[in-house]
Write a protein that holds these residues in place. Structure first.
Motif, PDB file in Angstrom:
ATOM      1  N   GLU A 138      -9.586  -5.969 -94.140  1.00 16.01           N
ATOM      2  CA  GLU A 138     -10.598  -6.276 -95.142  1.00 16.01           C
ATOM      3  C   GLU A 138     -10.174  -5.632 -96.454  1.00 16.01           C
ATOM      4  OE1 GLU A 138     -14.091  -4.576 -93.428  1.00 16.01           O
ATOM      5  OE2 GLU A 138     -14.346  -6.201 -91.988  1.00 16.01           O
ATOM      6  N   GLU A 139     -10.964  -5.846 -97.473  1.00 17.21           N
ATOM      7  CA  GLU A 139     -10.714  -5.244 -98.774  1.00 17.21           C
ATOM      8  C   GLU A 139     -10.737  -3.723 -98.643  1.00 17.21           C
ATOM      9  OE1 GLU A 139      -9.922  -5.380-102.830  1.00 17.21           O
ATOM     10  OE2 GLU A 139     -10.277  -7.142-101.584  1.00 17.21           O
ATOM     11  N   GLY A 140      -9.578  -3.086 -98.679  1.00 22.48           N
ATOM     12  CA  GLY A 140      -9.490  -1.631 -98.618  1.00 22.48           C
ATOM     13  C   GLY A 140      -9.756  -1.031 -97.251  1.00 22.48           C
ATOM     14  N   ALA A 141      -9.717  -1.840 -96.191  1.00 16.42           N
ATOM     15  CA  ALA A 141     -10.010  -1.316 -94.857  1.00 16.42           C
ATOM     16  C   ALA A 141      -9.273  -2.101 -93.778  1.00 16.42           C
ATOM     17  CB  ALA A 141     -11.510  -1.371 -94.587  1.00 16.42           C
ATOM     18  N   VAL A 142      -9.108  -1.444 -92.642  1.00 11.28           N
ATOM     19  CA  VAL A 142      -8.551  -2.080 -91.448  1.00 11.28           C
ATOM     20  C   VAL A 142      -9.522  -1.789 -90.308  1.00 11.28           C
ATOM     21  CG1 VAL A 142      -6.639  -2.076 -89.796  1.00 11.28           C
ATOM     22  CG2 VAL A 142      -6.166  -1.808 -92.233  1.00 11.28           C
ATOM     23  N   VAL A 143      -9.798  -2.806 -89.487  1.00  8.24           N
ATOM     24  CA  VAL A 143     -10.723  -2.654 -88.358  1.00  8.24           C
ATOM     25  C   VAL A 143      -9.911  -2.678 -87.069  1.00  8.24           C
ATOM     26  CG1 VAL A 143     -12.708  -3.624 -87.161  1.00  8.24           C
ATOM     27  CG2 VAL A 143     -12.575  -3.750 -89.660  1.00  8.24           C
ATOM     28  N   LEU A 144     -10.131  -1.668 -86.241  1.00 10.10           N
ATOM     29  CA  LEU A 144      -9.441  -1.543 -84.951  1.00 10.10           C
ATOM     30  C   LEU A 144     -10.442  -1.673 -83.814  1.00 10.10           C
ATOM     31  CD1 LEU A 144      -7.329   1.677 -85.675  1.00 10.10           C
ATOM     32  CD2 LEU A 144      -6.583  -0.681 -85.942  1.00 10.10           C
ATOM     33  N   ARG A 145     -10.030  -2.340 -82.741  1.00  4.02           N
ATOM     34  CA  ARG A 145     -10.828  -2.385 -81.506  1.00  4.02           C
ATOM     35  C   ARG A 145     -10.176  -1.428 -80.520  1.00  4.02           C
ATOM     36  NH1 ARG A 145     -10.790  -7.729 -78.645  1.00  4.02           N
ATOM     37  NH2 ARG A 145     -12.328  -8.361 -80.180  1.00  4.02           N
ATOM     38  N   LEU A 146     -10.956  -0.481 -80.039  1.00  3.11           N
ATOM     39  CA  LEU A 146     -10.439   0.511 -79.098  1.00  3.11           C
ATOM     40  C   LEU A 146     -10.371  -0.079 -77.695  1.00  3.11           C
ATOM     41  CD1 LEU A 146     -12.536   3.572 -80.327  1.00  3.11           C
ATOM     42  CD2 LEU A 146     -10.201   2.983 -80.965  1.00  3.11           C
ATOM     43  N   SER A 147      -9.296   0.234 -76.965  1.00  2.00           N
ATOM     44  CA  SER A 147      -9.179  -0.294 -75.600  1.00  2.00           C
ATOM     45  C   SER A 147     -10.097   0.465 -74.643  1.00  2.00           C
ATOM     46  CB  SER A 147      -7.732  -0.236 -75.121  1.00  2.00           C
ATOM     47  OG  SER A 147      -7.263   1.101 -75.126  1.00  2.00           O
ATOM     48  N   GLN A 148     -10.345   1.750 -74.901  1.00  4.23           N
ATOM     49  CA  GLN A 148     -11.284   2.549 -74.118  1.00  4.23           C
ATOM     50  C   GLN A 148     -12.403   2.992 -75.048  1.00  4.23           C
ATOM     51  OE1 GLN A 148     -11.288   3.363 -70.837  1.00  4.23           O
ATOM     52  NE2 GLN A 148      -9.515   2.059 -70.555  1.00  4.23           N
ATOM     53  N   PRO A 149     -13.659   2.683 -74.733  1.00  5.66           N
ATOM     54  CA  PRO A 149     -14.752   3.054 -75.639  1.00  5.66           C
ATOM     55  C   PRO A 149     -14.940   4.569 -75.740  1.00  5.66           C
ATOM     56  CG  PRO A 149     -15.615   2.078 -73.627  1.00  5.66           C
ATOM     57  CD  PRO A 149     -14.127   1.973 -73.548  1.00  5.66           C
ATOM     58  N   ILE A 150     -15.438   4.971 -76.879  1.00  4.48           N
ATOM     59  CA  ILE A 150     -15.804   6.373 -77.083  1.00  4.48           C
ATOM     60  C   ILE A 150     -17.181   6.561 -76.452  1.00  4.48           C
ATOM     61  CG2 ILE A 150     -16.372   8.122 -78.814  1.00  4.48           C
ATOM     62  CD1 ILE A 150     -14.497   6.627 -80.732  1.00  4.48           C
ATOM     63  N   GLY A 151     -17.380   7.638 -75.765  1.00  4.81           N
ATOM     64  CA  GLY A 151     -18.653   7.881 -75.085  1.00  4.81           C
ATOM     65  C   GLY A 151     -19.808   8.059 -76.059  1.00  4.81           C
ATOM     66  N   THR A 152     -20.978   7.616 -75.639  1.00  4.79           N
ATOM     67  CA  THR A 152     -22.173   7.728 -76.463  1.00  4.79           C
ATOM     68  C   THR A 152     -22.500   9.190 -76.754  1.00  4.79           C
ATOM     69  OG1 THR A 152     -23.015   5.700 -75.468  1.00  4.79           O
ATOM     70  CG2 THR A 152     -24.598   7.052 -76.644  1.00  4.79           C
ATOM     71  N   ALA A 153     -22.310  10.057 -75.778  1.00  7.69           N
ATOM     72  CA  ALA A 153     -22.604  11.485 -75.979  1.00  7.69           C
ATOM     73  C   ALA A 153     -21.722  12.060 -77.085  1.00  7.69           C
ATOM     74  CB  ALA A 153     -22.394  12.247 -74.675  1.00  7.69           C
ATOM     75  N   THR A 154     -20.463  11.664 -77.128  1.00  7.29           N
ATOM     76  CA  THR A 154     -19.549  12.126 -78.177  1.00  7.29           C
ATOM     77  C   THR A 154     -20.009  11.628 -79.539  1.00  7.29           C
ATOM     78  OG1 THR A 154     -17.703  12.129 -76.607  1.00  7.29           O
ATOM     79  CG2 THR A 154     -17.141  12.117 -78.948  1.00  7.29           C
ATOM     80  N   LEU A 155     -20.452  10.368 -79.598  1.00 10.41           N
ATOM     81  CA  LEU A 155     -20.914   9.816 -80.870  1.00 10.41           C
ATOM     82  C   LEU A 155     -22.196  10.492 -81.348  1.00 10.41           C
ATOM     83  CD1 LEU A 155     -20.154   6.033 -80.337  1.00 10.41           C
ATOM     84  CD2 LEU A 155     -18.949   7.622 -81.809  1.00 10.41           C
ATOM     85  N   VAL A 156     -23.091  10.809 -80.428  1.00 12.31           N
ATOM     86  CA  VAL A 156     -24.323  11.511 -80.800  1.00 12.31           C
ATOM     87  C   VAL A 156     -23.981  12.902 -81.327  1.00 12.31           C
ATOM     88  CG1 VAL A 156     -26.452  12.530 -79.881  1.00 12.31           C
ATOM     89  CG2 VAL A 156     -25.806  10.196 -79.261  1.00 12.31           C
TER      90      VAL A 156
END
Length: 167
Positions: A138-156
């Protein structure tokens, strides 16, 4: 589904009109009045079904390939506090982070392999090694799809660290 509802309302309207015209004179004034009131119901239903552009069953429109989509935890980095993502020795700042993907700040001249590996250093102090696929640029950005999701607890935990001003 919508067509079936319209047809059912037309049949209901026809039945009411049939009763009114065939048996009307012998039914009496109260019954005729009630039939007139009943005529409004299928007529209003038909008009609503023809005019309404929304889905009749919104839960079905939220499905994709049989899976119901849900809201994911998403972190938007702004200001001066960012998670850092490193790929092949190059460090990028992270704009957005979710369970399944990352949007990073990168110029259009940045070259990344379609399949890549790297590490994300979060504000909460955790380091996450990942494998990812480049989804789009995108304009000034790159979007990546992770093969293994990051855990919800880590994101919180990362949201808390971001709200506290970073580690």
């Amino acid at each position: 589904m919508k067509i079936t509802a319209i047809v059912a309302n037309i049949i209901q309207l026809a039945i009411i009109l049939f009763i009114f015209f065939i048996r009307g004179p012998e039914l009496g004034s109260l019954v005729i009045f009630l039939l007139f009131l009943l005529l409004a119901v299928p007529f209003i239903n038909i008009l609503t079904l023809l005019i309404d552009k929304r889905a009749i069953l919104p839960t079905l429109s939220a499905k994709a390939d049989g899976i119901v989509k849900r809201e994911a935890v998403r972190i938007h980095y702004t200001g001066t506090h960012y998670a850092l993502l490193t790929i092949d020795g190059i460090t990028f700042t992270v704009r957005d982070l979710s369970e399944g993907g990352v949007r990073l700040n990168a110029s259009s001249a940045t070259t990344l392999k379609r399949k890549t590996t790297g590490e994300i250093r979060l504000l909460c102090g955790k380091n996450i090694r990942f494998k990812a696929t480049v989804l789009r640029r995108e304009e000034g950005a790159v979007v990546l799809r992770l093969s293994q999701p990051i855990g919800t607890a880590t994101l919180v935990e990362e949201k808390r660290a971001l709200a506290g001003g970073g580690a």
